[in-house]
Design an enzyme around this catalytic site. Structure first.
Site, PDB file in Angstrom:
ATOM      1  N   ILE A 173     -22.550  11.705   6.625  1.00 18.30           N
ATOM      2  CA  ILE A 173     -23.022  12.543   5.532  1.00 18.30           C
ATOM      3  C   ILE A 173     -22.165  12.282   4.294  1.00 18.30           C
ATOM      4  O   ILE A 173     -20.987  12.650   4.247  1.00 18.30           O
ATOM      5  CB  ILE A 173     -22.978  14.031   5.913  1.00 18.30           C
ATOM      6  CG1 ILE A 173     -23.711  14.245   7.248  1.00 18.30           C
ATOM      7  CG2 ILE A 173     -23.580  14.875   4.803  1.00 18.30           C
ATOM      8  CD1 ILE A 173     -25.147  13.741   7.268  1.00 18.30           C
ATOM      9  N   GLU A 174     -22.775  11.624   3.326  1.00 18.98           N
ATOM     10  CA  GLU A 174     -22.048  11.232   2.119  1.00 18.98           C
ATOM     11  C   GLU A 174     -22.740  11.725   0.851  1.00 18.98           C
ATOM     12  O   GLU A 174     -22.481  11.223  -0.243  1.00 18.98           O
ATOM     13  CB  GLU A 174     -21.878   9.714   2.091  1.00 18.98           C
ATOM     14  CG  GLU A 174     -21.120   9.188   3.310  1.00 18.98           C
ATOM     15  CD  GLU A 174     -20.849   7.693   3.232  1.00 18.98           C
ATOM     16  OE1 GLU A 174     -21.028   7.111   2.162  1.00 18.98           O
ATOM     17  OE2 GLU A 174     -20.453   7.120   4.275  1.00 18.98           O
TER      18      GLU A 174
END
Length: 301
Positions: free
Chosen positions: A154-155
């Site tokens: 998750i970026e």
């Protein structure tokens, strides 16, 4: 002479189990990301190399907030038209070799993912369970193969409710098969996106990205930042194992590449001192295939 030989054999039989136990405790595996380059070879070839203990299929790049989920496997296949079901046999082949195969959700490019509530997180978890894990669906993008778990990369998007997603996925563990949870946070601690999720203690394996972050990466022989942050991660995250995440080639990231000789002589002897050391994660199969990085380091990992 014979009596001395008997004594030696007796001593070896006494100490050998201890030696083997110490060696196995110090051993690690290699995790690799596959799916973002059509010219990186097939999934079956990746697993047949014998270099990897984990393969992360990347990425489910769109989901949550009512979005139609999108599996983006670059040039390998088009999930939208059902082409990716052919990967089912490859996945099963990998698992037959005791390789855990995960679905990576998120990623840094083509981002269209977010969670807007705990209810949204529950709905995404149900989708993942039914379409990639042990549940039932007539539209499974990867066919009838049952993946081993979900990998959080998750970026982007909102920073909330990833802990709810982890909890919901873990709730399926009382079903037919354990759902492994893994994650690839950035090395600054705590990770902006995944800090809350990782604090749940529900993750089995965490491969921390020690690249593209100057303060905590190896830099031309300077191991101080990496060593300090490795200590922070291994001391503060309740996970079975922590992996050192690295680029498999100098062009695979902006910064943070460690030449294999430096990794094996300077870095691994330090990080392997942690009881939570699990091995090395590499980005990605495409780059690793070009450089053969994993083959150089495998016997040291």
């Amino acid at each position: 002479m014979a009596s001395n030989l008997i004594i030696v054999i007796a001593l070896l039989s006494f100490f050998l189990p201890t030696i083997i136990a110490v060696s196995s405790n110090n051993a690690g595996g290699i995790a690799i990301y596959w799916g973002q380059r059509g010219d990186e070879g097939t999934l079956e070839e990746t697993c047949a190399s014998g270099n990897y203990a984990f393969v992360n299929i990347a990425f489910l790049s769109a989901f949550g907030n009512g979005t139609n989920p999108v599996l983006n496997l670059a040039g390998h296949c088009d999930a939208h038209t059902g082409q990716c079901t052919v990967l089912s046999s490859d996945i099963k082949s990998c698992q037959a070799k005791n390789i855990k195969v995960m679905l990576s959700i998120g990623g840094a490019t083509f981002q269209n993912y977010t969670l807007t509530s705990s209810v949204d997180a529950g709905q995404v978890a149900a989708y993942l369970w039914n379409n990639f894990l042990g549940g039932q669906s007539s539209l499974r993008p990867l066919g009838d193969a049952v993946l081993d778990g979900i990998d959080f990369v998750i970026e982007g998007g909102q920073y909330h409710y990833w802990d709810d997603l982890a909890k919901n996925l873990s709730s399926y563990n009382n079903q037919s098969k354990k759902v492994y949870l893994t994650a690839a946070p950035q090395c600054p601690f705590p990770d902006t996106c995944l800090g809350t999720a990782l604090s749940t203690g529900l993750f089995d394996y965490v491969w921390v990205q020690f690249y593209n972050n100057h303060q905590c990466e190896y830099n031309k022989g300077n191991i101080t930042g990496l060593q300090d942050y490795w200590g922070i991660w291994t001391s503060n995250i309740h996970a079975d194992m922590i992996f050192l995440g690295l680029p498999a080639a100098i062009n695979a990231s902006i910064t943070g590449f460690i030449p294999p000789a430096n990794l094996t002589s300077e870095v691994l002897p330090i990080v392997k001192n942690s009881t939570k050391y699990g091995g090395v994660m590499l980005w990605s199969r495409y780059w690793d295939k070009l450089t053969d990085y994993s083959s150089f380091i495998k016997s040291y990992v």
